[in-house]
Design an enzyme around this catalytic site. Structure first.
Site, short mmCIF file in Angstrom:
data_model
loop_
_atom_site.label_atom_id
_atom_site.label_comp_id
_atom_site.label_asym_id
_atom_site.label_seq_id
_atom_site.Cartn_x
_atom_site.Cartn_y
_atom_site.Cartn_z
N GLU A 154 -55.76 -9.32 68.05
CA GLU A 154 -55.15 -9.89 66.84
C GLU A 154 -54.71 -11.35 67.02
O GLU A 154 -53.87 -11.84 66.26
CB GLU A 154 -53.95 -9.04 66.39
N HIS A 164 -46.02 -11.79 66.00
CA HIS A 164 -46.52 -10.64 65.22
C HIS A 164 -45.97 -9.37 65.86
O HIS A 164 -46.01 -9.21 67.08
CB HIS A 164 -48.05 -10.60 65.23
N HIS A 177 -44.47 -4.96 65.05
CA HIS A 177 -44.43 -3.74 64.24
C HIS A 177 -43.02 -3.13 64.30
O HIS A 177 -42.88 -1.93 64.47
CB HIS A 177 -45.45 -2.71 64.74
N HIS A 217 -48.39 -1.82 58.27
CA HIS A 217 -48.73 -2.35 59.60
C HIS A 217 -47.53 -3.01 60.29
O HIS A 217 -47.09 -2.53 61.33
CB HIS A 217 -49.90 -3.33 59.44
MN MN Z 1 -50.55 -5.51 64.72
#
Ligand code: MN
Length: 240
Positions: free
Chosen positions: A79, A98, A100, A168
């Site tokens: 990613e 980034h 979660h 996500h």
């Molecule tokens: Mn991710």
């Protein structure tokens, strides 16, 4: 001089990885990057491994299109497109995260809007857009693992400091590494506090004006230094 700057940036990025793991923003997955200190067309990011274990030896250099500068067989995050496409779209951004974090997920799967509910949460911004990969790409593996999806996400982020990824997670950006970490940590805490408040009646949110003024204060050097010092101590890196 250039080497000193890169060494310093590398060390700060390692600490950011450890802090974000300690603060439960990132877990076995998630990542944080830093724009290269002397070449704005590159960024620094760990090789693919859990952020809690990242060391200086893991930090790699990437072109903005995600090409590793000197891969040496190392596995890279799939990613990483998230990072390069945001740096392309936002010259003002020097760090990208980034993650979660679980507390923000309810805001990616319902109509519930994520807004600042306490002063520290102002840093995520008055508006947190939601990007849904379904809109342009239909059924995917849910990862932002190519440039078209990265560009789409960067467009959704727009001029904001945070963006949610439907079903996500989220991304946070900053004008420096500490600001990005501050924004990620407090967006997560703010999300948890909204969820804790909702069962008790109508929730009172910060006004857009309060959000703007408070965020400008909190994202200045003194509060960022105070928070960084606290996080380093909690992550057992005090005195470094
Ligand atoms: Mn991710």
């Amino acid at each position: 001089m250039n080497d000193d700057l890169v060494a310093h940036a590398t060390r700060e990025l390692v600490l950011a990885n450890r802090i974000l793991a300690r603060e439960d923003v990132i877990d076995d997955f998630g990542h944080v990057s830093l724009r290269h200190p002397t070449n704005p067309d590159r960024y620094l990011l760990s090789r693919s491994r859990s952020p809690v274990a990242v060391t200086s030896d893991d930090i790699m250099e990437f072109e903005l299109d995600g090409t590793p500068v000197d891969q040496r067989g190392r596995r890279v995050y799939s990613e990483r497109a998230i990072h390069g496409t945001i740096y392309m779209a936002r010259p003002d951004v020097r760090a990208v995260i980034h993650h979660h974090a679980r507390a923000i997920i309810p805001f990616t799967v319902t109509k519930l809007v994520l807004k600042p509910v306490f002063h520290m949460g102002s840093v995520m911004g008055a508006t947190v857009p939601v990007w849904d990969s379904q809109d342009e790409f239909g059924d995917t593996n849910m990862l932002v693992d190519d440039l078209p999806r990265g560009h789409s996400l960067a467009r959704a982020l727009g001029p904001h400091r945070s963006v949610l990824l439907a079903r996500h997670g989220a991304c946070n950006v900053g004008h420096n590494l500490r600001a990005a970490v501050f924004t990620a940590v407090y967006m997560k805490d703010n999300a948890a506090m909204v969820l804790a408040s909702l069962p008790h009646g109508p929730v009172s949110y910060l006004t857009p004006g309060e959000t703007e003024k408070t965020a400008a204060m909190l994202l200045s050097d003194m509060p960022l230094a105070r928070a960084w010092d606290y996080w380093l101590t909690r992550a057992n890196f005090a005195g470094l």
